[in-house]
Design a protein around this motif. Structure first.
Motif, PDB file in Angstrom:
ATOM      1  N   LYS A 142      52.342  42.615  38.890  1.00  0.00           N
ATOM      2  CA  LYS A 142      51.495  43.750  39.223  1.00  0.00           C
ATOM      3  C   LYS A 142      50.094  43.431  38.745  1.00  0.00           C
ATOM      4  O   LYS A 142      49.914  42.900  37.650  1.00  0.00           O
ATOM      5  CB  LYS A 142      52.006  44.990  38.495  1.00  0.00           C
TER       6      LYS A 142
ATOM      7  N   THR B 247      46.329  44.170  37.431  1.00  0.00           N
ATOM      8  CA  THR B 247      45.661  45.135  36.571  1.00  0.00           C
ATOM      9  C   THR B 247      44.236  45.332  37.067  1.00  0.00           C
ATOM     10  O   THR B 247      43.586  44.364  37.444  1.00  0.00           O
ATOM     11  CB  THR B 247      45.645  44.575  35.136  1.00  0.00           C
ATOM     12  N   PRO B 248      43.773  46.577  37.098  1.00  0.00           N
ATOM     13  CA  PRO B 248      42.427  46.795  37.615  1.00  0.00           C
ATOM     14  C   PRO B 248      41.374  46.140  36.724  1.00  0.00           C
ATOM     15  O   PRO B 248      41.440  46.212  35.512  1.00  0.00           O
ATOM     16  CB  PRO B 248      42.289  48.316  37.598  1.00  0.00           C
ATOM     17  N   LEU B 249      40.454  45.498  37.340  1.00  0.00           N
ATOM     18  CA  LEU B 249      39.322  44.945  36.617  1.00  0.00           C
ATOM     19  C   LEU B 249      38.088  45.484  37.318  1.00  0.00           C
ATOM     20  O   LEU B 249      37.492  44.837  38.160  1.00  0.00           O
ATOM     21  CB  LEU B 249      39.334  43.426  36.688  1.00  0.00           C
ATOM     22  N   ALA B 250      37.759  46.717  36.987  1.00  0.00           N
ATOM     23  CA  ALA B 250      36.786  47.438  37.793  1.00  0.00           C
ATOM     24  C   ALA B 250      35.349  47.114  37.430  1.00  0.00           C
ATOM     25  O   ALA B 250      34.458  47.881  37.687  1.00  0.00           O
ATOM     26  CB  ALA B 250      37.045  48.938  37.665  1.00  0.00           C
TER      27      ALA B 250
END
Lengths: 818, 207, 342
Positions: free
Chosen positions: B201, B203-206
């Motif tokens: 999955k 992970t957001p790395l915004a």
């Protein structure tokens, strides 16, 4: 005693003391509530918020909510689970994925809870802040990148240790997106908000902590942020073998684990990598945590030296030893005395033995009534004759914990002023009295706390003689109504306005002046301060220290202690001077001084048995042998061998003399003949704590009633108080004996410790003239003391400091600059 | 043969193919007939033909099967578990091992040992690493557990040596820095699966 | 049946011939091992020896060095004298048999060669008129080598090996003799030179065509006589380790080896001379080349068979000999006789 109540957690009925926190009740009943920031013996921090539960339908934090009768607690429901998951996700945001190298990996609470809560994906993100790893002191290594700001280190340093050396500081992180407040669970948001703003820093504003280097912050750190400098990247936690043991540096006898592993690929012999403890129930000092590598690496069995040793023991007129020995060894020495009539010389235990004997003559009990576990429940603590900072760390932790956790008050009687003690709590009063006036201190305690009806009349009279009524002019502020006429500038109308105006008036009052308090260096308004201190106080305790055992009038002091115990509702503990002084005092019949041919065991002698590796025959050090130690909590505690020992031990000599046993631990049940000891096999002695924090270690000594004589008190003699240049026999913190000195992470040097001002006036090197002999010392500036008295450490047995000081702990000396 | 059939150990249930042999001759006549039949059937010459054919094929049609080991070597299957290799990062040339100790932990014959230390760059450095090849059973768990794809089983199967120690130190297993170009990713035990990307999955790395 | 007038055979010529036979055949025996290994390897799609010399040709030198330098082991409880003599018997009989076999065409040493110039070297060292009989006799005597070796070495595998030697060699002597009897009857002489002369008429005059059955029987018996697969029961590794040669090593074992290969050469020569036209020219091919080709083919055939066919059991061996081969041989002789009478 608070009343017991009944409540339910997840349907399981629990009985708990009223006022207990839900979390502690759950733990005591083996119910799991996740919690990161809470420490059992400290105040709730409320940093992690993960211990969220539902109590009677309301969401509360189990670490700071007290149980009520009939309360029903639900540990998990859907909402709480979501909250916890969000919290764990937030903790995992930007947490470096370096479990592979992290020292905490395998025993990391972040790992554990991430798995327990089942965080398998991440919802949140925020730019990371660069944080550099730093060394805080000679032992502390802090990597803020790994830190989750649970503040356990801050909490334990404040509530338990008393150094308050850490605080949270600004992190400089980016603010959280405003939308998050609405989209996130609210506790997770609040936690994140705080986390994003803070990081742990030394509280003195510099990059380095100025503390006692106890390393308790390392122990409580749930992640790998705080690690001992020596241990960083040395070994994975799972490679280490934990050997349950008892710390042998001071009389606290703390529970520890020696964690061992092979030294290196090339050297497969075991080595102690670190010392850990059950930090929820016991706090170590720096010596216990870092002073572990004092083992004696004997090459092998030196038969020649052994034969000489046996011969020496046979012909010895006296044996000198110190109290860093096990009960079993003490019993062996006593057996030698019984068989050969050898004199046993141990100055610290001898003084303590004398004091205990005098005490039991007056009190009718062999031992003091309480222990440190009990006095930590009290809310008023008095310390007399104990250098709390140095003599016994656990006594100091207890003193501090009472201030912090029980909103307690404290009285500290000691000739050497210690700024730290004064800072432990708001209602701590320090009496910096002249050495020798300890009797006066105890009389003051009697005066303050004794139930008059329980005191003999002459004592009452004696105490009353110090009181005098004096008239004193005090300034008092009162509010006075002042009426004045005010004319309005516009209208010209006059109006009468009444205002309250503070006014200082002088008032004459009659005060009870206590000459004892003044004599001991108390402030003039002590009586009032004392009134404040006594508010809402229920339990009282008294810590008796080594100054009283090494005192010209030790017997009178012992009688006074016995009288205090019987006439006041004060629980009394005594701090034995050295590791096993209590055990030795109970087991051995000690003699005052050595004569003739003398065998020294870790001490000076014509023939030296030594666990330090410098004697005529090697002996095992404390981390290399099994046995029991008697600590100040009157418990007989087992300790195990963490490291291999190849040489001979005392029992081998006993076998050669045909009074030995098969194993050293076969002596353990033999202790039963001595005062208070039980017939218990070594292997059956437990060494651990239960979930509710009950100390399940070894066994408690029995406090046997003896014949009590009528207490004969002497009036105190003001003239024995010392004036002028005074030396005080006292070790620096983290130093207790040759063994702590041998450890590579204990940096405290041998020298003359003086307050900063005094050290400046003395210069670099001085000669101290004790009358009988002179010694040259390096002067070491120590900001933990104030005043003129200098401290001479006794942790090096070769310096023979006990002989210099004789039966006193304070001595008039002449100091010359060299 | 499918796996199920292979694992069916009920002997007698399988559909064996029986070899059809001639009935044993009983009378002298039958024996005589058998001898004559077999003698003139020419099977002996078939045998001669087969060997001659193989010889001709081998000599003139390049069907010689000999590999002139040690001058020629066959490629080794990635599933072969030979002496371990320690790989380097292709970008920096630094060794991949981070000293996490998982191989040490998982090793079922307890033959891996490592010493680590805190180095000058504030990193965990593997100061020494050794595999006791007297104990190693080449199970491949270490390669499988390695999170950095650092320890792998190489193709070095010629493990005769005056001393086992010749293979067992970190430097012996590590790709020589000048051979970094030749270093190959290992696709046997412990290699990332081809569909590894689909199994994680993200992970957001915004930022 | 006198051929062209030949120069006189001198003793010098015979000695030279003997030396040539001994040297060349011994070398061929060694070379035979190399050829055998190569041929077997090729038939199994292998390369065979490759490393010593070009294409491994010097492997036989290496093997020779190995055999010569190996320790000579004589077992403790063996009959030491017989144990030591036995290999010599095998090798000696093999070479003696070659004395009456035409190995190369005759030639005269050129005059310019010092000392020996002009000496006539005959094709046969001893052109006795009972050549075939002598060869068969000597080969039969070769039986004593393995027999004594197996019995002398105090080893049960040796004993079994020698027992097998006895039955196998004795039995197949019969077949050899009977099978060759028919050609002898046709030629009317026991001299191998006469056999050669009989077949001067080109390919069609080969006795092979007149006596195919005898040829096949002779080959089969020859395999058995020379202890070759499928009849190599004397030293069958899978059953009796190495049979009569179990305890032998080094040079002694090498003598057995040389003897065996010399016997193979003998049988090959016999087959070539008796059945396949001898050393007569064939078209443009000179006689010496023809004989070499023929010998080489028979030798190769032995290797070929070894690569292709399995062993047979001892009982099958006996059965084959006494119940199949011998009757056929007898019948063949009878039929040949009948034809000659008619």
């Amino acid at each position: 005693m608070s009343n017991d109540i009944t409540m339910k957690i997840d349907g399981i009925e629990c009985v708990a003391a009223e006022g207990e926190y839900i979390l502690n009740v759950a733990r005591a009943n083996n119910i799991f509530i996740p919690a990161i920031c809470y420490l059992t013996r400290c105040s709730p921090t409320l940093a992690c918020r993960i211990c969220l539960v539902e109590a009677d339908g309301k969401r509360v934090y189990s670490c700071n909510t007290k149980v009520k009768e009939g309360m029903e607690v639900t540990v998990t429901n859907q909402e709480i689970l979501e909250e916890r998951r969000a919290i764990m996700e937030v903790y995992d945001v930007n947490h470096p994925l370096q479990c592979g190298v992290c020292d905490q990996s395998g025993e990391c609470e972040l790992q554990n809870y991430t798995l327990e809560i089942g965080v398998d994906s991440q919802t949140y993100s925020i730019p990371d802040t660069k944080r550099e790893a730093a060394n805080w002191s000679s032992v502390l290594h802090y990597d803020p990148g790994l830190c989750i700001v649970c503040e356990r280190c801050v909490t334990v340093c404040k509530d338990m240790i008393g150094d308050s050396a850490l605080k949270t500081g600004p992190r400089g992180g980016e603010g959280i997106n405003k939308d998050a407040k609405d989209t996130m669970p609210k506790d997770a948001y609040a936690m994140w908000n705080k986390l994003q703003k803070s990081v742990i820093v030394p509280s003195n504003g510099t990059g380095e902590t100025n503390c006692s280097d106890c390393g308790e912050c390392i122990a409580v750190c749930p992640v790998g942020a705080l690690v001992s400098r020596d241990f960083v990247y040395q070994s994975n936690a799972w490679e280490l073998k934990r050997v349950p043991a008892t710390c042998a540096h001071c009389s606290s006898g703390c529970q520890i684990y020696y964690e061992t592993k092979h030294t290196s690929i090339g050297d497969t012999s075991e080595k102690i990598y670190r010392v850990t403890n059950e930090w929820n129930y016991v706090s170590l000092c720096g010596a216990g945590r870092f002073g572990y590598d004092f083992e004696n690496r004997a090459e092998g069995k030196n038969k020649e030296a052994f034969d000489k040793a046996v011969e020496a023991l046979q012909k010895a007129d006296s044996i000198r030893f110190n109290s860093v020995i096990t009960n079993e060894e003490a019993l062996m020495l006593q057996t030698l005395k019984e068989k050969f009539g050898t004199k046993l010389v141990n100055p610290d235990a001898f003084a303590f033995q004398k004091f205990l004997k005098a005490y039991s003559r007056s009190s009718g009990k062999t031992l003091y009534g309480s222990d440190f576990k009990e006095i930590m429940k009290s809310d008023f603590v008095i310390s007399v004759g104990c250098a709390l900072h140095n003599d016994n760390p656990n006594a100091r932790y207890a003193f501090n914990n009472i201030q912090k956790m029980n909103k307690g008050a404290g009285l500290y009687f000691h000739p050497v002023a210690d700024p730290l003690i004064a800072s432990l709590g708001k209602s701590v009063e320090c009496f910096t009295h002249k050495p020798g006036l300890e009797e006066a201190a105890l009389y003051l305690v009697l005066d303050l706390f004794a139930k008059r009806e329980r005191l003999p009349q002459d004592t009452i009279d004696y105490l009353d003689s110090f009181h005098s009524k004096i008239t004193k002019t005090v300034q008092e502020k009162v509010m006075e109504d002042v009426t004045e006429t005010v004319t309005d500038a516009k209208t010209g109308e006059s109006k009468e306005v009444t205002k309250k105006v503070p006014k200082t008036i002088e008032k004459e009052i009659v005060v009870d002046e206590n000459r004892l308090a003044l004599l001991l260096g108390g402030k003039g308004d002590f009586a009032e301060t004392f009134q404040d201190m006594m508010k809402k106080k229920e339990r009282f305790s008294l810590i008796i220290g080594e100054d009283l055992y090494f005192h010209t009038k030790a017997e009178n002091l012992a009688a006074l202690v016995a009288l205090i115990e019987s006439s006041c509702d004060i629980e009394i503990v005594m701090v034995p001077p050295k590791t096993n002084s209590l055990g030795v005092a109970l087991i051995c019949d000690l003699d005052e001084s050595a004569e003739g041919y003398c065998v020294g065991y870790n001490e000076k002698g014509d023939f030296r048995l030594s666990a330090l590796g410098d004697g005529d025959l090697d002996m095992p050090a404390m981390n290399q042998q099994e046995g029991t130690l008697t600590n100040m909590n009157k418990r007989v505690l087992p300790t195990n061998a963490a490291l291999e020992y190849n040489g001979y031990e005392l029992n081998d000599m006993m076998v050669a003399l045909e009074i030995g046993k098969h194993l050293t631990i076969d002596w353990t049940p033999m202790l039963a003949g001595k005062r208070g000891f039980k017939k218990a096999n070594f292997d059956e002695l437990p060494n651990g704590y239960t979930n509710s924090g009950v100390e399940n270690r070894g066994y408690a000594l029995e406090n046997i009633s003896t014949h009590a004589e009528a207490i004969q008190l002497q009036k105190f003699d003001e003239s024995i108080a010392l004036e002028g240049e005074i030396a005080y026999r006292c070790n620096p913190q983290r130093q207790f004996n040759d063994f702590s000195d041998k450890a590579h992470q204990i940096f405290e040097e041998y020298g003359l410790y003086a307050s900063t001002a005094k050290a400046e006036s003395l210069g670099g090197k001085v000669e101290v003239d004790f009358g009988s002999s002179k010694m040259i010392f390096e002067v070491i500036s120590d900001d933990s003391i104030e005043g003129e008295i200098v401290r001479v450490p006794d942790f090096k047995s070769e310096k023979d400091i006990y002989t210099l000081f004789g039966e006193d702990r304070y001595k008039n000396v002449i100091i010359r600059k060299v | 043969m499918s796996l199920e059939e292979f694992k069916n150990r009920n002997v007698g249930q399988q559909t064996y193919k029986m070899v059809q042999s001639d009935p044993t001759p009983k009378t002298g006549k039958e024996q005589f007939e058998q001898v004559v039949r077999r003698a003139f059937k020419g099977e002996l010459f078939v045998g001669l033909y087969v060997t001659l054919r193989e010889m001709i094929n081998a000599l003139f049609r390049g069907e010689m099967h000999t590999i002139k080991y040690p001058f020629e070597k066959l490629p080794i299957s990635p599933r072969y578990r030979a002496i371990h290799d320690m790989l380097r990062l292709l970008e920096s040339g630094h060794y991949r091992c981070i000293g996490c100790g998982l191989c040490e932990k998982i090793c079922i014959s307890n033959c891996i040992k490592m010493d680590t230390r805190y180095d000058e760059n504030q990193r965990k450095e593997v100061s020494e690493y050794t595999i006791n090849f007297g104990r190693c059973i080449f199970c491949g768990y270490c390669a499988e557990v390695c999170p950095e794809l650092a320890i792998v089983h190489g193709a070095r199967y010629e493990t005769a040596s005056e001393q086992r120690a010749s293979f067992s130190l970190f430097e012996d297993m590590l790709t020589p820095i000048d051979a970094l170009k030749l270093q190959q990713e290992y696709d046997g035990f412990g290699a990332i699966s081809p569909n590894a990307d689909q199994n994680i999955k993200k992970t957001p790395l915004a930022y | 049946m006198e051929a062209a007038v030949l120069p006189e055979v001198t003793s010098a010529g015979v000695i030279i011939k003997a030396i040539i036979i001994l040297a060349v055949i011994a070398a061929i025996a060694g070379f035979g091992t190399f050829i055998e290994r190569k041929v077997l390897a090729f038939m199994q799609r292998r390369l065979g020896p490759m490393h010593v010399g070009p294409y491994g040709i010097l492997q036989l030198v290496a093997d020779g060095i190995k055999l010569f330098t190996k320790e000579d082991i004589v077992p403790q409880h063996s009959n030491k004298i017989i144990f030591k003599i036995a290999p010599v018997i095998t090798a000696a009989t093999a070479f003696i048999a070659l004395a009456s076999v035409p190995v190369f065409p005759d030639f005269t040493i050129p005059q310019w060669v010092p000392l020996l110039g002009g000496v006539f070297v005959p094709s046969i060292a001893a052109d006795i008129n009972i050549g075939i009989l002598f060869v068969l006799g000597m080969m039969a005597a070769g039986l004593y080598g393995p027999l004594l070796a197996g019995m002398a070495q105090a080893n049960k595998w040796g004993i079994i090996g020698s027992a097998r030697t006895a039955i196998q060699f004795l039995s197949y002597e019969v077949v050899t003799g009977l099978s060759i009897l028919a050609p002898i009857m046709l030629v009317g002489s026991l001299s191998l030179v006469d056999f050669n002369t009989y077949q001067t008429g080109g390919l069609t005059s080969w006795i092979l065509w007149q006596q195919p059955v005898a040829f096949v029987l002779f080959l089969i018996a020859g395999f058995a006589e020379t202890n070759r697969t499928p009849f190599d029961l004397l030293e069958h590794e899978a059953e009796i380790i190495s049979g009569y040669a179990t305890e032998y090593s080094g040079l002694r074992w090498g003598l057995f080896f040389i003897g065996e290969y010399a016997n193979m050469v003998t049988v090959s020569i016999l087959a070539a001379v008796v059945f396949m036209g001898g050393y007569n020219d064939l078209g443009f091919l000179p006689g010496w080349l023809m004989i070499i080709l023929k010998i080489a083919f028979v030798f190769f055939f032995m290797l070929w068979v070894r690569a292709s066919w399995p062993h047979i059991r001892p009982d099958q061996l006996m059965w084959l000999c006494w119940k199949v081969l011998m009757p056929i041989a007898v019948i063949n002789v009878v039929i040949t006789g009948l034809f000659m009478m008619v």
